[in-house]
Design an enzyme around this catalytic site. Structure first.
Site, mmCIF file in Angstrom:
data_model
loop_
_atom_site.group_PDB
_atom_site.id
_atom_site.type_symbol
_atom_site.label_atom_id
_atom_site.label_comp_id
_atom_site.label_asym_id
_atom_site.label_seq_id
_atom_site.Cartn_x
_atom_site.Cartn_y
_atom_site.Cartn_z
ATOM 1 N N SER A 161 -11.011 -1.254 3.275
ATOM 2 C CA SER A 161 -10.317 -1.292 4.602
ATOM 3 C C SER A 161 -9.964 0.125 5.178
ATOM 4 O O SER A 161 -9.343 0.595 4.484
ATOM 5 C CB SER A 161 -8.828 -1.986 4.442
ATOM 6 O OG SER A 161 -9.020 -3.463 3.782
ATOM 7 N N GLU A 204 -5.310 3.421 6.359
ATOM 8 C CA GLU A 204 -5.043 3.384 4.814
ATOM 9 C C GLU A 204 -5.715 4.608 4.244
ATOM 10 O O GLU A 204 -5.197 5.288 3.244
ATOM 11 C CB GLU A 204 -5.750 1.999 4.325
ATOM 12 C CG GLU A 204 -5.286 1.982 2.900
ATOM 13 C CD GLU A 204 -5.856 0.801 2.275
ATOM 14 O OE1 GLU A 204 -5.765 -0.524 2.709
ATOM 15 O OE2 GLU A 204 -6.552 0.919 1.368
ATOM 16 N N ARG A 211 0.765 -1.495 -0.031
ATOM 17 C CA ARG A 211 0.075 -0.117 -0.058
ATOM 18 C C ARG A 211 0.982 1.133 -0.093
ATOM 19 O O ARG A 211 0.446 2.146 0.603
ATOM 20 C CB ARG A 211 -1.167 0.119 1.265
ATOM 21 C CG ARG A 211 -1.997 -1.194 1.267
ATOM 22 C CD ARG A 211 -2.889 -1.012 0.084
ATOM 23 N NE ARG A 211 -4.091 -1.882 0.200
ATOM 24 C CZ ARG A 211 -3.901 -3.152 0.287
ATOM 25 N NH1 ARG A 211 -3.107 -3.835 -0.655
ATOM 26 N NH2 ARG A 211 -5.231 -3.922 0.365
HETATM 27 P P1 FAD Z 1 -8.964 8.606 -4.441
HETATM 28 O O1 FAD Z 1 -9.455 7.865 -3.192
HETATM 29 O O2 FAD Z 1 -9.772 9.381 -5.158
HETATM 30 O O3 FAD Z 1 -7.609 9.067 -4.064
HETATM 31 C C1 FAD Z 1 -6.509 8.297 -3.822
HETATM 32 C C2 FAD Z 1 -5.187 8.996 -3.636
HETATM 33 O O4 FAD Z 1 -4.714 9.270 -4.964
HETATM 34 C C3 FAD Z 1 -5.206 10.400 -3.161
HETATM 35 O O5 FAD Z 1 -4.208 10.592 -2.602
HETATM 36 C C4 FAD Z 1 -5.435 11.311 -4.464
HETATM 37 O O6 FAD Z 1 -4.977 12.519 -3.982
HETATM 38 C C5 FAD Z 1 -4.307 10.280 -5.167
HETATM 39 N N1 FAD Z 1 -4.736 10.647 -6.696
HETATM 40 C C6 FAD Z 1 -5.828 10.129 -7.400
HETATM 41 N N2 FAD Z 1 -5.726 10.302 -8.703
HETATM 42 C C7 FAD Z 1 -4.417 11.123 -9.004
HETATM 43 C C8 FAD Z 1 -3.647 11.406 -10.160
HETATM 44 N N3 FAD Z 1 -4.229 11.278 -11.423
HETATM 45 N N4 FAD Z 1 -2.605 11.991 -9.955
HETATM 46 C C9 FAD Z 1 -2.050 12.109 -8.729
HETATM 47 N N5 FAD Z 1 -2.718 11.889 -7.616
HETATM 48 C C10 FAD Z 1 -3.916 11.272 -7.530
HETATM 49 N N6 FAD Z 1 -7.735 -0.974 -2.017
HETATM 50 C C11 FAD Z 1 -6.983 -2.045 -2.122
HETATM 51 O O7 FAD Z 1 -5.680 -2.035 -2.385
HETATM 52 N N7 FAD Z 1 -7.261 -3.210 -2.305
HETATM 53 C C12 FAD Z 1 -8.907 -3.761 -2.042
HETATM 54 O O8 FAD Z 1 -9.177 -4.753 -2.173
HETATM 55 C C13 FAD Z 1 -9.749 -2.557 -1.958
HETATM 56 N N8 FAD Z 1 -10.994 -2.595 -1.790
HETATM 57 C C14 FAD Z 1 -11.765 -1.563 -1.747
HETATM 58 C C15 FAD Z 1 -13.250 -1.994 -1.471
HETATM 59 C C16 FAD Z 1 -14.099 -1.001 -1.251
HETATM 60 C C17 FAD Z 1 -15.780 -1.257 -1.288
HETATM 61 C C18 FAD Z 1 -13.678 0.294 -1.224
HETATM 62 C C19 FAD Z 1 -14.404 1.490 -1.259
HETATM 63 C C20 FAD Z 1 -12.268 0.628 -1.376
HETATM 64 C C21 FAD Z 1 -11.376 -0.556 -1.647
HETATM 65 N N9 FAD Z 1 -10.003 -0.133 -1.709
HETATM 66 C C22 FAD Z 1 -9.175 -1.126 -2.055
HETATM 67 C C23 FAD Z 1 -9.396 1.152 -1.649
HETATM 68 C C24 FAD Z 1 -9.297 2.151 -2.846
HETATM 69 O O9 FAD Z 1 -10.176 1.408 -3.952
HETATM 70 C C25 FAD Z 1 -8.156 2.112 -3.580
HETATM 71 O O10 FAD Z 1 -7.239 2.753 -2.518
HETATM 72 C C26 FAD Z 1 -7.927 2.823 -4.695
HETATM 73 O O11 FAD Z 1 -6.878 2.744 -5.494
HETATM 74 C C27 FAD Z 1 -8.526 4.496 -4.820
HETATM 75 O O12 FAD Z 1 -8.921 4.968 -6.093
HETATM 76 P P2 FAD Z 1 -9.504 6.344 -6.177
HETATM 77 O O13 FAD Z 1 -9.633 6.648 -7.594
HETATM 78 O O14 FAD Z 1 -10.869 6.280 -5.662
HETATM 79 O O15 FAD Z 1 -8.561 7.260 -5.356
HETATM 80 N N1 EPU Z 2 -11.012 -11.221 9.839
HETATM 81 C C1 EPU Z 2 -11.815 -11.604 11.225
HETATM 82 N N2 EPU Z 2 -12.838 -10.698 11.353
HETATM 83 C C2 EPU Z 2 -13.013 -9.746 10.526
HETATM 84 C C3 EPU Z 2 -12.334 -9.469 9.323
HETATM 85 C C4 EPU Z 2 -11.228 -10.409 9.209
HETATM 86 O O1 EPU Z 2 -11.594 -12.427 12.012
HETATM 87 O O2 EPU Z 2 -13.993 -8.930 10.983
HETATM 88 C C5 EPU Z 2 -9.806 -12.197 9.546
HETATM 89 C C6 EPU Z 2 -10.325 -13.169 8.365
HETATM 90 O O3 EPU Z 2 -11.094 -14.428 8.888
HETATM 91 C C7 EPU Z 2 -8.875 -13.484 7.935
HETATM 92 C C8 EPU Z 2 -8.154 -12.540 8.189
HETATM 93 O O4 EPU Z 2 -8.786 -11.641 9.250
HETATM 94 O O5 EPU Z 2 -8.303 -14.580 8.778
HETATM 95 C C9 EPU Z 2 -7.992 -11.450 6.974
HETATM 96 O O6 EPU Z 2 -9.272 -11.098 6.447
HETATM 97 P P1 EPU Z 2 -9.513 -10.967 4.823
HETATM 98 O O7 EPU Z 2 -9.073 -12.101 3.971
HETATM 99 O O8 EPU Z 2 -10.973 -10.376 4.431
HETATM 100 O O9 EPU Z 2 -8.641 -9.768 4.418
HETATM 101 P P2 EPU Z 2 -8.192 -8.379 5.043
HETATM 102 O O10 EPU Z 2 -6.885 -8.531 5.536
HETATM 103 O O11 EPU Z 2 -9.153 -7.992 6.132
HETATM 104 C C10 EPU Z 2 -6.868 -7.286 3.016
HETATM 105 C C11 EPU Z 2 -6.951 -6.090 2.391
HETATM 106 C C12 EPU Z 2 -8.314 -5.646 1.358
HETATM 107 C C13 EPU Z 2 -8.146 -7.202 0.419
HETATM 108 C C14 EPU Z 2 -8.104 -8.469 1.036
HETATM 109 C C15 EPU Z 2 -8.152 -9.593 0.003
HETATM 110 C C16 EPU Z 2 -5.791 -4.454 3.520
HETATM 111 C C17 EPU Z 2 -5.652 -3.424 4.499
HETATM 112 N N3 EPU Z 2 -6.748 -5.022 3.325
HETATM 113 O O12 EPU Z 2 -8.229 -7.246 3.898
HETATM 114 O O13 EPU Z 2 -8.170 -4.638 0.884
HETATM 115 O O14 EPU Z 2 -9.390 -6.751 -0.456
HETATM 116 O O15 EPU Z 2 -7.100 -8.643 2.057
HETATM 117 O O16 EPU Z 2 -6.847 -9.722 -0.460
HETATM 118 O O17 EPU Z 2 -4.532 -4.883 3.223
HETATM 119 C C18 EPU Z 2 -8.674 -2.335 0.805
HETATM 120 O O18 EPU Z 2 -7.447 -2.126 0.696
HETATM 121 O O19 EPU Z 2 -9.422 -1.482 0.960
HETATM 122 C C19 EPU Z 2 -9.047 -3.868 0.823
HETATM 123 C C20 EPU Z 2 -10.430 -3.734 1.013
#
Ligand code: FAD
Ligand code: EPU
Length: 338
Positions: A237, A333, A164
């Site tokens: 997250s 994050e 990240r």
């Molecule tokens: P924003 O939130 O709008 O911006 C993020 C950052 O990027 C800010 O600092 C902004 O200033 C900067 N920025 C954006 N565009 C530019 C540009 N063109 N030039 C310079 N700076 C810029 N993240 C994960 O890694 N894994 C996941 O599994 C994951 N699951 C998610 C699930 C949900 C339901 C949600 C809501 C979020 C999740 N995220 C996850 C977090 C998020 O989707 C990511 O961090 C994503 O990359 C953010 O993209 P955004 O376009 O919305 O950026």
């Molecule tokens: N867990 C619990 N209770 C909860 C949630 C999780 O016990 O309420 C336990 C699960 O059972 C598992 C472990 O925690 O053993 C990890 O959970 P999970 O696999 O759901 O993944 P996570 O670590 O919570 C991370 C990323 C997610 C990404 C998933 C899948 C971060 C901060 N989050 O979540 O990214 O989608 O793994 O790879 O690294 C995001 O960054 O916004 C995001 C959603």
């Protein structure tokens, strides 16, 4: 280029926080962006570049210019028998790119299906899920400097990628605007199915699943765990998973034998923030309109009408509880914007 004054940011952040920007400017070409950065008023103004706002928490109205990319092209830069090199506009929706690559049978991004946001932000955040991080596929990141107008590209090795994290998150590099990203994908069927949820899903299959099947499995798993921001405001997250020294992890494992731990090499171990929060009994906990999601304790929720401060206050409560019970610090994050 589209310039709007006094705009509600509610549709531009997935928490659905009601905040306002003095200006919202969307641009769809590098030429427009260059014109903008030469503008004297723009030079003086406070600015924030956003994508889809899926990792932002607005604590107040934004007095300044909010900038948004609508550069959405995908082009094939080169290919050989085994791989393709794509150039993708920073404003393209990330999941549209994943779908496009799956349709073309290009392997790599499928585990990152359905992550909200734009391609430019993906390269800043180093998005990751299900055992894959986007840095594995990034070849180059193209940028333009907000103050000097300088155009430069960064080879992957220069981007300082880790969990990240990238160089673009460092305050001294904050003025680089991502314009497009080059990604290298494989034409060969290389799948990443080690992550527990995916391994379990495909355990009973005799042969390797198709690219489409992996994308669909990831989408199904994500939908079962994570709330849809259209229905329940959230930013995925809220905290990063903490990475602690192996000695700390070992001491914790002795006390809590079921604690999930993931060795990262170099004497570091990643813990699950969701598990830690869950063990504090906070799953489903609410404080007014802000809450901890009932199915995933790492996700904070706007149940309707929450302010950024409501969410930040709840986040602090969660951090305190985890610190007191486990002695572990949780770091957001999500980026706070005040
Ligand atoms: P924003 O939130 O709008 O911006 C993020 C950052 O990027 C800010 O600092 C902004 O200033 C900067 N920025 C954006 N565009 C530019 C540009 N063109 N030039 C310079 N700076 C810029 N993240 C994960 O890694 N894994 C996941 O599994 C994951 N699951 C998610 C699930 C949900 C339901 C949600 C809501 C979020 C999740 N995220 C996850 C977090 C998020 O989707 C990511 O961090 C994503 O990359 C953010 O993209 P955004 O376009 O919305 O950026
Ligand atoms: N867990 C619990 N209770 C909860 C949630 C999780 O016990 O309420 C336990 C699960 O059972 C598992 C472990 O925690 O053993 C990890 O959970 P999970 O696999 O759901 O993944 P996570 O670590 O919570 C991370 C990323 C997610 C990404 C998933 C899948 C971060 C901060 N989050 O979540 O990214 O989608 O793994 O790879 O690294 C995001 O960054 O916004 C995001 C959603």
């Amino acid at each position: 280029m589209k310039i709007e004054k006094e705009v509600s940011l509610t549709p531009y952040n997935t928490f659905g926080i009601d905040a306002q920007a003095d200006w919202l400017i969307s641009y769809d070409s590098i030429e427009d962006l260059k014109t903008l950065v030469r503008d004297e008023y723009f030079q003086q103004c406070r600015y924030l570049h956003i994508g889809e706002g899926s990792n932002l928490l607005f604590l107040a109205n934004f007095h300044g210019i909010v900038l948004r990319s609508e550069i959405k092209h995908v082009s094939l830069v080169s290919q050989d028998e085994t791989s393709v090199l794509l150039s993708v506009g920073a404003g393209m929706i990330w999941d549209d790119l994943v779908a496009y690559c799956v349709e073309h049978s290009w392997y790599g991004l499928e585990n990152l299906s359905l992550i909200p946001g734009q391609v430019g932000s993906a390269a800043i955040q180093n998005i990751g899920a299900y055992g894959v991080e986007v840095e594995q596929f990034i070849r180059r990141v193209h940028t333009l400097h907000r103050r000097t107008g300088e155009v430069r590209h960064w080879e992957r090795e220069e981007c300082d990628y880790s969990y990240r994290h990238s160089i673009f998150k460092q305050p001294e590099q904050a003025d680089w605007i991502i314009t497009h990203v080059e990604l290298e994908l494989s034409k060969q069927p290389i799948l990443h199915l080690d992550y527990a949820d995916l391994a379990q899903r495909f355990a009973s299959e005799d042969c390797a699943p198709s690219l489409e099947a992996v994308r669909e499995a990831v989408i199904t798993i994500r939908r079962s765990k994570l709330p849809d921001p259209k229905e329940l405001g959230n930013a995925g997250s809220f905290f990063m998973n903490p990475v602690v020294p192996a000695s700390v992890a070992e001491a914790l494992a002795q006390q809590y034998e079921r604690m999930p731990q993931y060795p990262q090499g170099e004497g570091r171990v990643k813990l699950s923030a969701g598990w830690l929060i869950d063990q504090c009994g906070l799953k489903g906990y609410t404080e007014g309109p802000a809450g901890v999601y009932t199915h995933q304790a790492l996700v904070l929720i706007n149940h309707g009408g929450a302010t950024g401060t409501d969410i930040a206050r709840l986040a602090e409560r969660v951090q305190q509880a985890v610190q007191e019970k486990f002695g572990v610090e949780l770091r957001p994050e999500v980026r706070y914007i005040s």
